[in-house]
Design a protein around this motif. Structure first.
Motif, PDB file in Angstrom:
ATOM      1  N   UNK A  14       0.292  -1.153  -0.016  1.00 11.19           N
ATOM      2  CA  UNK A  14      -0.173   0.188   0.176  1.00 11.19           C
ATOM      3  C   UNK A  14       0.898   1.256  -0.043  1.00 11.19           C
ATOM      4  N   UNK A  15       0.402   2.264  -0.774  1.00 10.46           N
ATOM      5  CA  UNK A  15       1.187   3.926  -1.021  1.00 10.46           C
ATOM      6  C   UNK A  15       0.029   4.468  -0.340  1.00 10.46           C
ATOM      7  N   UNK A  16       0.439   5.456   0.224  1.00  9.33           N
ATOM      8  CA  UNK A  16       0.038   6.591   0.748  1.00  9.33           C
ATOM      9  C   UNK A  16       0.032   8.017   1.010  1.00  9.33           C
ATOM     10  N   UNK A  17      -0.299   9.444   0.511  1.00 12.71           N
ATOM     11  CA  UNK A  17       0.009  10.299   0.415  1.00 12.71           C
ATOM     12  C   UNK A  17       0.721  10.695   2.577  1.00 12.71           C
ATOM     13  N   UNK A  18       1.972  11.401   2.321  1.00 10.66           N
ATOM     14  CA  UNK A  18       2.597  11.507   3.529  1.00 10.66           C
ATOM     15  C   UNK A  18       1.743  11.921   4.377  1.00 10.66           C
ATOM     16  N   UNK A  19       0.834  12.855   3.820  1.00 11.87           N
ATOM     17  CA  UNK A  19       0.096  13.771   5.326  1.00 11.87           C
ATOM     18  C   UNK A  19      -1.067  12.485   5.448  1.00 11.87           C
ATOM     19  N   UNK A  20      -1.282  12.053   4.927  1.00 11.41           N
ATOM     20  CA  UNK A  20      -2.267  11.245   5.379  1.00 11.41           C
ATOM     21  C   UNK A  20      -2.084   9.617   6.359  1.00 11.41           C
ATOM     22  N   UNK A  21      -0.959   9.209   5.606  1.00 13.93           N
ATOM     23  CA  UNK A  21      -0.687   8.005   6.556  1.00 13.93           C
ATOM     24  C   UNK A  21      -0.324   7.587   8.170  1.00 13.93           C
ATOM     25  N   UNK A  22      -1.235   7.102   8.596  1.00 14.73           N
ATOM     26  CA  UNK A  22      -1.968   6.838   9.730  1.00 14.73           C
ATOM     27  C   UNK A  22      -2.842   7.212  10.142  1.00 14.73           C
TER      28      UNK A  22
END
Length: 123
Positions: free
Chosen positions: A58-66
């Motif tokens: 999986x991959x996430x925008x840095x600001x949304x991870x978590x």
């Protein structure tokens, strides 16, 4: 052909949670990386999350991870986006997209798009 239909959008209070669904119509669901993008009023469309064909990455925008979690259900041909601790700045139209050849992280590389579902986060 491939058709993507999002659902689950709506109005939610800040700090709340929402789960979006994307129904994939077609015969080759497992051949596509699946992604979520979003576009807020007056803003460019931005990457939110992507999941590999096997579901193993999986991959996430840095600001949304978590806060956000993407998943896929092979049996149901469905992709989900679980959104927690929502903030007013998360307000946007959320789009599901499918990528046959790439990672699903780039809007220009996506092969199919849904029409979007609106998420509004109030404070």
């Amino acid at each position: 052909q491939v058709q993507l239909v999002e659902s689950g959008g709506g109005l939610v209070q800040a700090g709340g949670s929402l789960r979006l669904s994307c129904a994939f119509s077609g015969r080759t669901f497992s051949m596509y990386a699946m992604s979520w993008f979003r576009q807020a009023p007056g803003k460019e469309r931005e990457f939110v999350a992507a999941i590999s064909r096997s579901g193993g990455s999986t991959y996430y925008a840095d600001s949304l991870k978590g806060r956000f979690t993407i998943s896929r259900d092979t049996a149901k041909y469905t992709v989900y986006l679980q959104m927690n601790s929502l903030k007013p700045e998360d307000t946007a139209v959320y789009y599901c997209a499918a990528d046959l050849s790439g990672s699903g992280r780039y809007a220009g590389g996506m092969d199919y798009w849904g029409k979007g579902t609106l998420v509004t986060v109030s404070s």
